[in-house]
Enzyme design. Structure first.
Site, PDB file in Angstrom:
ATOM      1  N   PHE A  70      20.807   4.174 -22.532  1.00 22.26           N
ATOM      2  CA  PHE A  70      21.418   3.931 -21.226  1.00 22.26           C
ATOM      3  C   PHE A  70      22.440   5.027 -20.917  1.00 22.26           C
ATOM      4  O   PHE A  70      23.353   5.273 -21.703  1.00 22.26           O
ATOM      5  CB  PHE A  70      22.146   2.582 -21.210  1.00 22.26           C
ATOM      6  CG  PHE A  70      21.282   1.420 -21.607  1.00 22.26           C
ATOM      7  CD1 PHE A  70      20.630   0.662 -20.650  1.00 22.26           C
ATOM      8  CD2 PHE A  70      21.108   1.084 -22.950  1.00 22.26           C
ATOM      9  CE1 PHE A  70      19.826  -0.413 -21.019  1.00 22.26           C
ATOM     10  CE2 PHE A  70      20.313   0.010 -23.328  1.00 22.26           C
ATOM     11  CZ  PHE A  70      19.671  -0.738 -22.361  1.00 22.26           C
ATOM     12  N   CYS A  71      22.283   5.662 -19.764  1.00 17.08           N
ATOM     13  CA  CYS A  71      23.314   6.564 -19.236  1.00 17.08           C
ATOM     14  C   CYS A  71      23.350   6.350 -17.731  1.00 17.08           C
ATOM     15  O   CYS A  71      22.818   5.355 -17.238  1.00 17.08           O
ATOM     16  CB  CYS A  71      23.067   8.018 -19.641  1.00 17.08           C
ATOM     17  SG  CYS A  71      21.659   8.852 -18.896  1.00 17.08           S
ATOM     18  N   GLY A  72      23.965   7.245 -16.983  1.00 16.90           N
ATOM     19  CA  GLY A  72      24.071   7.037 -15.547  1.00 16.90           C
ATOM     20  C   GLY A  72      22.733   6.998 -14.843  1.00 16.90           C
ATOM     21  O   GLY A  72      22.465   6.114 -14.033  1.00 16.90           O
ATOM     22  N   GLY A 114      22.162   3.293 -15.502  1.00 21.84           N
ATOM     23  CA  GLY A 114      23.108   2.265 -15.072  1.00 21.84           C
ATOM     24  C   GLY A 114      23.531   2.395 -13.618  1.00 21.84           C
ATOM     25  O   GLY A 114      23.998   1.426 -13.018  1.00 21.84           O
TER      26      GLY A 114
END
Length: 187
Positions: A70-72, A114
């Site tokens: 999970f990252c931006g 995210g």
């Protein structure tokens, strides 16, 4: 190896993906998964690429079969994880794409953004990815599994120097014939 069949998965996030990771982590735990979280504290989460390297290494070393990242946007962490051997990473923004990454492309790491993915969607995507395996759901499509197995093997065994020396063509390519697309097949 810790496998999805045994309901074991490794996860990690940078600061931007952390809130989504938490929703998905709690969801999976509630469904009986053993979740190894490499980034349990948001303020201590490394930069996206370092989380990707850490997750990818757990697959490369044969410790885990599948990972969630999970990252931006899901893009950067996916690129970083893909630098590790034997990692076949996907970025998805829908349940169908998450499932297909596992069932058609045999991906072993799913990255989510995210910034784009709402919690319930992320939970459903994680379920679809973790519960899918190469060939699932395509039993009625003649040649489907062989077609995608060839794709997986060529990616897994890819040697750029041999490819380059062969005039930028795959060395000893195999072929598979896909039968007619089954009626009513929805992806």
């Amino acid at each position: 190896m810790r496998t999805a069949r045994d309901k074991q998965v490794v996860i990690g996030a940078d600061f931007a993906g952390f809130p989504l990771k938490e929703y998905v982590r709690l969801h999976l735990i509630g469904k009986g998964w053993e979740v190894t979280d490499l980034t349990p504290i948001k303020e201590e989460a490394p930069m996206y690429q370092r989380v990707g390297f850490a997750l990818g290494s757990r697959i490369a070393e044969g410790e885990f079969e599948k990972a969630l990242a999970f990252c931006g946007t899901g893009m950067g962490i996916h690129v970083a994880a893909s630098k590790c051997p034997h990692v076949h990473a996907a970025v998805a923004e829908s349940v169908r794409a998450a499932r297909r990454s596992a069932t058609a492309n045999s991906c072993n790491l799913l990255a989510m953004g995210g910034f784009w993915i709402a919690p319930r969607l992320g939970m459903a995507m994680a379920d679809a990815f973790l519960e899918g395996s190469l060939g699932d759901g395509y039993e009625g499509w003649e040649g489907f599994e062989e077609y995608h197995e060839i794709g997986y093997r060529e990616c897994e065994d890819f040697d750029y120097e041999a490819y380059r020396a062969n005039g930028f063509s795959v060395v000893n390519p195999r072929e598979a014939v896909l039968g007619p697309e089954p009626e009513g097949l929805a992806f």
